[in-house]
Motif scaffolding. Sequence first.
Motif, short mmCIF file in Angstrom:
data_model
loop_
_atom_site.label_atom_id
_atom_site.label_comp_id
_atom_site.label_asym_id
_atom_site.label_seq_id
_atom_site.Cartn_x
_atom_site.Cartn_y
_atom_site.Cartn_z
N ASP B 62 34.78 58.96 -39.38
CA ASP B 62 33.41 58.87 -38.53
C ASP B 62 32.84 58.00 -38.04
OD1 ASP B 62 32.37 58.74 -41.00
OD2 ASP B 62 31.45 60.64 -41.15
N HIS B 63 32.35 56.98 -38.92
CA HIS B 63 31.80 55.94 -38.64
C HIS B 63 32.34 54.91 -37.49
CE1 HIS B 63 29.54 57.35 -42.09
NE2 HIS B 63 28.79 56.36 -41.98
N ASN B 64 33.58 54.64 -37.72
CA ASN B 64 34.24 53.57 -36.80
C ASN B 64 35.07 54.31 -35.72
OD1 ASN B 64 34.44 50.97 -38.02
ND2 ASN B 64 35.03 52.13 -39.64
N GLY B 127 29.88 58.88 -50.50
CA GLY B 127 29.32 57.52 -50.44
C GLY B 127 28.53 57.34 -49.07
N ASP B 128 27.51 57.94 -48.92
CA ASP B 128 26.70 57.99 -47.75
C ASP B 128 25.43 58.48 -47.99
OD1 ASP B 128 27.45 57.94 -44.37
OD2 ASP B 128 25.90 59.17 -45.01
N SER B 129 24.32 58.00 -47.60
CA SER B 129 22.89 58.33 -47.99
C SER B 129 22.49 59.76 -47.38
CB SER B 129 21.90 57.30 -47.68
OG SER B 129 21.83 56.95 -46.39
N HIS B 130 23.15 60.13 -46.07
CA HIS B 130 22.75 61.35 -45.80
C HIS B 130 23.31 62.65 -46.17
CE1 HIS B 130 21.20 58.36 -42.96
NE2 HIS B 130 19.95 59.03 -43.07
N THR B 131 24.06 62.43 -47.52
CA THR B 131 24.70 63.51 -48.14
C THR B 131 23.62 64.44 -48.37
OG1 THR B 131 26.14 61.98 -48.82
CG2 THR B 131 26.04 64.00 -50.21
N SER B 343 24.42 62.13 -34.01
CA SER B 343 24.11 61.82 -35.37
C SER B 343 24.12 63.12 -36.24
CB SER B 343 22.97 60.83 -35.53
OG SER B 343 21.94 61.66 -35.74
N CYS B 344 24.25 62.66 -37.51
CA CYS B 344 24.38 63.91 -38.55
C CYS B 344 23.24 64.61 -38.40
CB CYS B 344 24.81 63.41 -39.88
SG CYS B 344 23.82 61.79 -40.64
N THR B 345 21.98 64.08 -38.01
CA THR B 345 20.56 64.82 -38.04
C THR B 345 20.50 65.67 -36.90
OG1 THR B 345 19.69 62.65 -38.59
CG2 THR B 345 18.03 64.23 -38.07
N GLY B 403 31.93 61.90 -33.53
CA GLY B 403 31.57 60.64 -34.47
C GLY B 403 30.13 60.42 -34.49
N CYS B 404 29.90 59.14 -35.36
CA CYS B 404 28.67 58.64 -35.66
C CYS B 404 27.92 58.10 -34.44
CB CYS B 404 28.67 57.83 -36.73
SG CYS B 404 29.14 58.46 -38.34
N SER B 405 29.04 57.52 -33.58
CA SER B 405 28.74 56.72 -32.35
C SER B 405 27.41 55.89 -32.39
CB SER B 405 28.36 58.07 -31.49
OG SER B 405 28.15 57.45 -30.16
N ALA B 406 26.46 55.90 -31.58
CA ALA B 406 25.32 54.97 -31.44
C ALA B 406 24.27 55.10 -32.70
CB ALA B 406 24.59 55.20 -30.01
N CYS B 407 24.40 56.09 -33.59
CA CYS B 407 23.65 56.18 -34.77
C CYS B 407 23.57 54.70 -35.33
CB CYS B 407 24.09 57.16 -35.67
SG CYS B 407 23.06 57.21 -37.11
N LEU B 408 24.83 54.19 -35.48
CA LEU B 408 24.86 52.65 -36.19
C LEU B 408 25.68 51.83 -35.53
CD1 LEU B 408 26.74 52.64 -39.69
CD2 LEU B 408 27.62 53.86 -37.55
N GLY B 409 25.48 50.44 -35.57
CA GLY B 409 26.26 49.84 -34.65
C GLY B 409 27.46 49.16 -35.45
N SER B 425 18.76 60.35 -33.86
CA SER B 425 19.39 59.65 -35.16
C SER B 425 18.15 59.80 -36.13
CB SER B 425 20.20 58.54 -35.22
OG SER B 425 19.56 57.58 -34.54
N ASN B 426 18.56 59.01 -37.15
CA ASN B 426 17.47 58.96 -38.35
C ASN B 426 17.09 57.65 -38.73
OD1 ASN B 426 19.97 58.05 -39.61
ND2 ASN B 426 20.78 60.05 -39.60
N ARG B 427 17.40 56.69 -38.16
CA ARG B 427 17.01 55.24 -38.76
C ARG B 427 16.65 54.63 -37.35
NH1 ARG B 427 21.19 54.89 -43.64
NH2 ARG B 427 19.50 56.00 -44.88
#
Lengths: 200, 467
Positions: B62-64, B127-131, B343-345, B403-409, B425-427
């Motif tokens: 998902d992230h990449n 292995g992901d804080s939004h679990t 994003s997952c949010t 995918g996670c897309s623009a939630c994280l670079g 997103s969340n951050r």
Amino acid sequence: MTPFTTLSTTAVPLPIEDVDTDQIIPARFLKAVTRDGFGENLFRDWRFDKDGQMKEDFVLNNPLYRGEILVAGANFGCGSSREHAAWAIGDYGFRVVVSSYFADIFRGNALNNGILPLVVSPTLLDEIFKTIEADPQARFTVNLEAQTFKNETTGTVSTFDIDSYKKTCLINGYDDIDYLLSQRELIEKFEQERQDFSLV
Amino acid sequence: MGKTLFDKVWDAHVVTEIPGGNQVLYIDRHLIHEVTSPQAFNGLRRRELPLLRKDRIVATADHNVPTKDQDKPISEPLSAKQVRMLTENCAEFDVPLYGLGHPYQGIVHVIGPELGITRPGITMVCGDSHTSTHGAFGAVAFGIGTSQVEQVMATQCLLLTKPKKMRINVEGDLSPGVTAKDIILYVISKLGTGGGTGYFVEYAGSAIRALSMEGRMTICNMSIEMGARGGLIAPDQTTFDYLAGREFSPQGKDWEAAVAYWKTLPTDPDANFDVEHTYRAEEITPMVTYGTNPGMGMGVRESIPVSSDIHGAAGIAKAMKYMDLEAGKPIHELAIDYVFIGSCTNSRIEDLRAVVDLVGDKQVAPSVTAIVVPGSQQVAKQAIAEGLDQKLIAAGFEFRGAGCSACLGMNEDKVPAGKYCVSTSNRNFEGRQGPGARTILASPLTAAAAAITGKVTDVRDLLLQPA
Ligand code: SF4
């Protein structure tokens, strides 16, 4: 994991609160598939500008500040669970991070990598920042066995908490997996005896 | 004395307790993705350990992953390598993988619930804080580091000290234009990014009970943004209705037995919490963040504080420099450049429907690049079946693959330096959406409103307009 017992060193001050793991190691550097080499990109976007030039005003770029202790503002390591943050801190050469409190996941990740997250009171944290500001060569001594932290300049000795299991792990360089593997029989017994609604 | 929901689930999973206060906690479900698993697989190989329970682990990428041209090979070599490693590791260790091209692929925290892998009463890690998202079902779900990913792979257990308990009650009715996202941004703005450190949070109260599962997931998702280990909500009929008939949900007799058990889980009336906070839903307005952590949030009509109980003047000044905003001033009507809905949010079907409803026949402002990224292939499929994609495209949004897309670079979808992005997103950390990117967190409704007007907008103004 490298065992940890005592350490006497100068310290690097980072008096910023809520330092998140996206700052410690930005996401674009998480693509490696091993644990090595993350130190190079520790605090990447605070250390370097977008053209890769060093930002003179960031503490890691100031030759006055060196040492194996990083002293940071409250709530260090919040945000993403990326263990890469602990790897980057360790790979850069820090063995101890001092703060008034740590984000839970970061604290666990640090301990699993032989890095001691050392909690001091907010007052003491202030005093440490002041000591380093007055003298960047000020030394600090951590004694894990005795659970003491000494400011060699002021002579202040404080004690810190760490759970006895984690302390033993750090001193001997053990990690949790060794312990959990030794509990195999209990784990299998647990699996057999309980009523399990997670897989049906 | 009674037990809390958290106590009931946690205590039922303690294998043994060791001196020093640590407990061996059994983990029912383990989700993995490409970023935080390669070093764990390497660890297993180095120690010559097998994966203990293959029926308890599920993988996705998902992230990449790119969100355009998902049928073509990933062009960025390091991303491609990480995704390939996941595929190879899953093949070698026999882990079920919902990789790119699989109909179940998506953000790990979207696919767990929609497939019925997530359910009440279980322990779940990734292995992901939004679990923490999965806590919406009454599961004890939390993010872990890669060393712990390896521990769970090898032993199905973790060594942990039991967190303390906090309850957050939100009572009353939400006003029009105010959503689950606004509730959680409001709570975090009151407690700060460290306010939940050391705690597992139960969300309760009539405003929480009234939420759909999607809304509950949005709330639990952001528990980590106040530093909490996780968040959870008591399972009820809304939970059971959501799970009934999902791909991996229990069936027939098993379903009956499971529901009977799940009904025993809610917190007993005489149970105690270490800390309790109560808020009124009526006091919550559409929220936006102004700074560089999720605790720096305010009502969309308010002015940026110069300092607050939670954020010192120095912290806000540092954030203002990065955001190029001024403390003491409002950000309502600030011109923005990007809108990210995903994003997952907030990337579930209900979020997409809400956006389409609000947009109606209006158009995205010409100055704005607006992208909508469904959280999973299944969400995308559903959106297409309902014609949401066509409506979004007609309004000027881009509709992407999951995918996670623009939630994280980390993938190709980034916000350029200096640009403002209203994001679901969340951050909003410095550089989170790309180096130098300036993130304003908001609900899908507020993000859609900003897309239309090109400015930070009070969505209630659009709701009041006659159709
Ligand atoms: S959508 Fe964002 S927060 Fe959620 S798992 Fe992906 S990167 Fe993490």
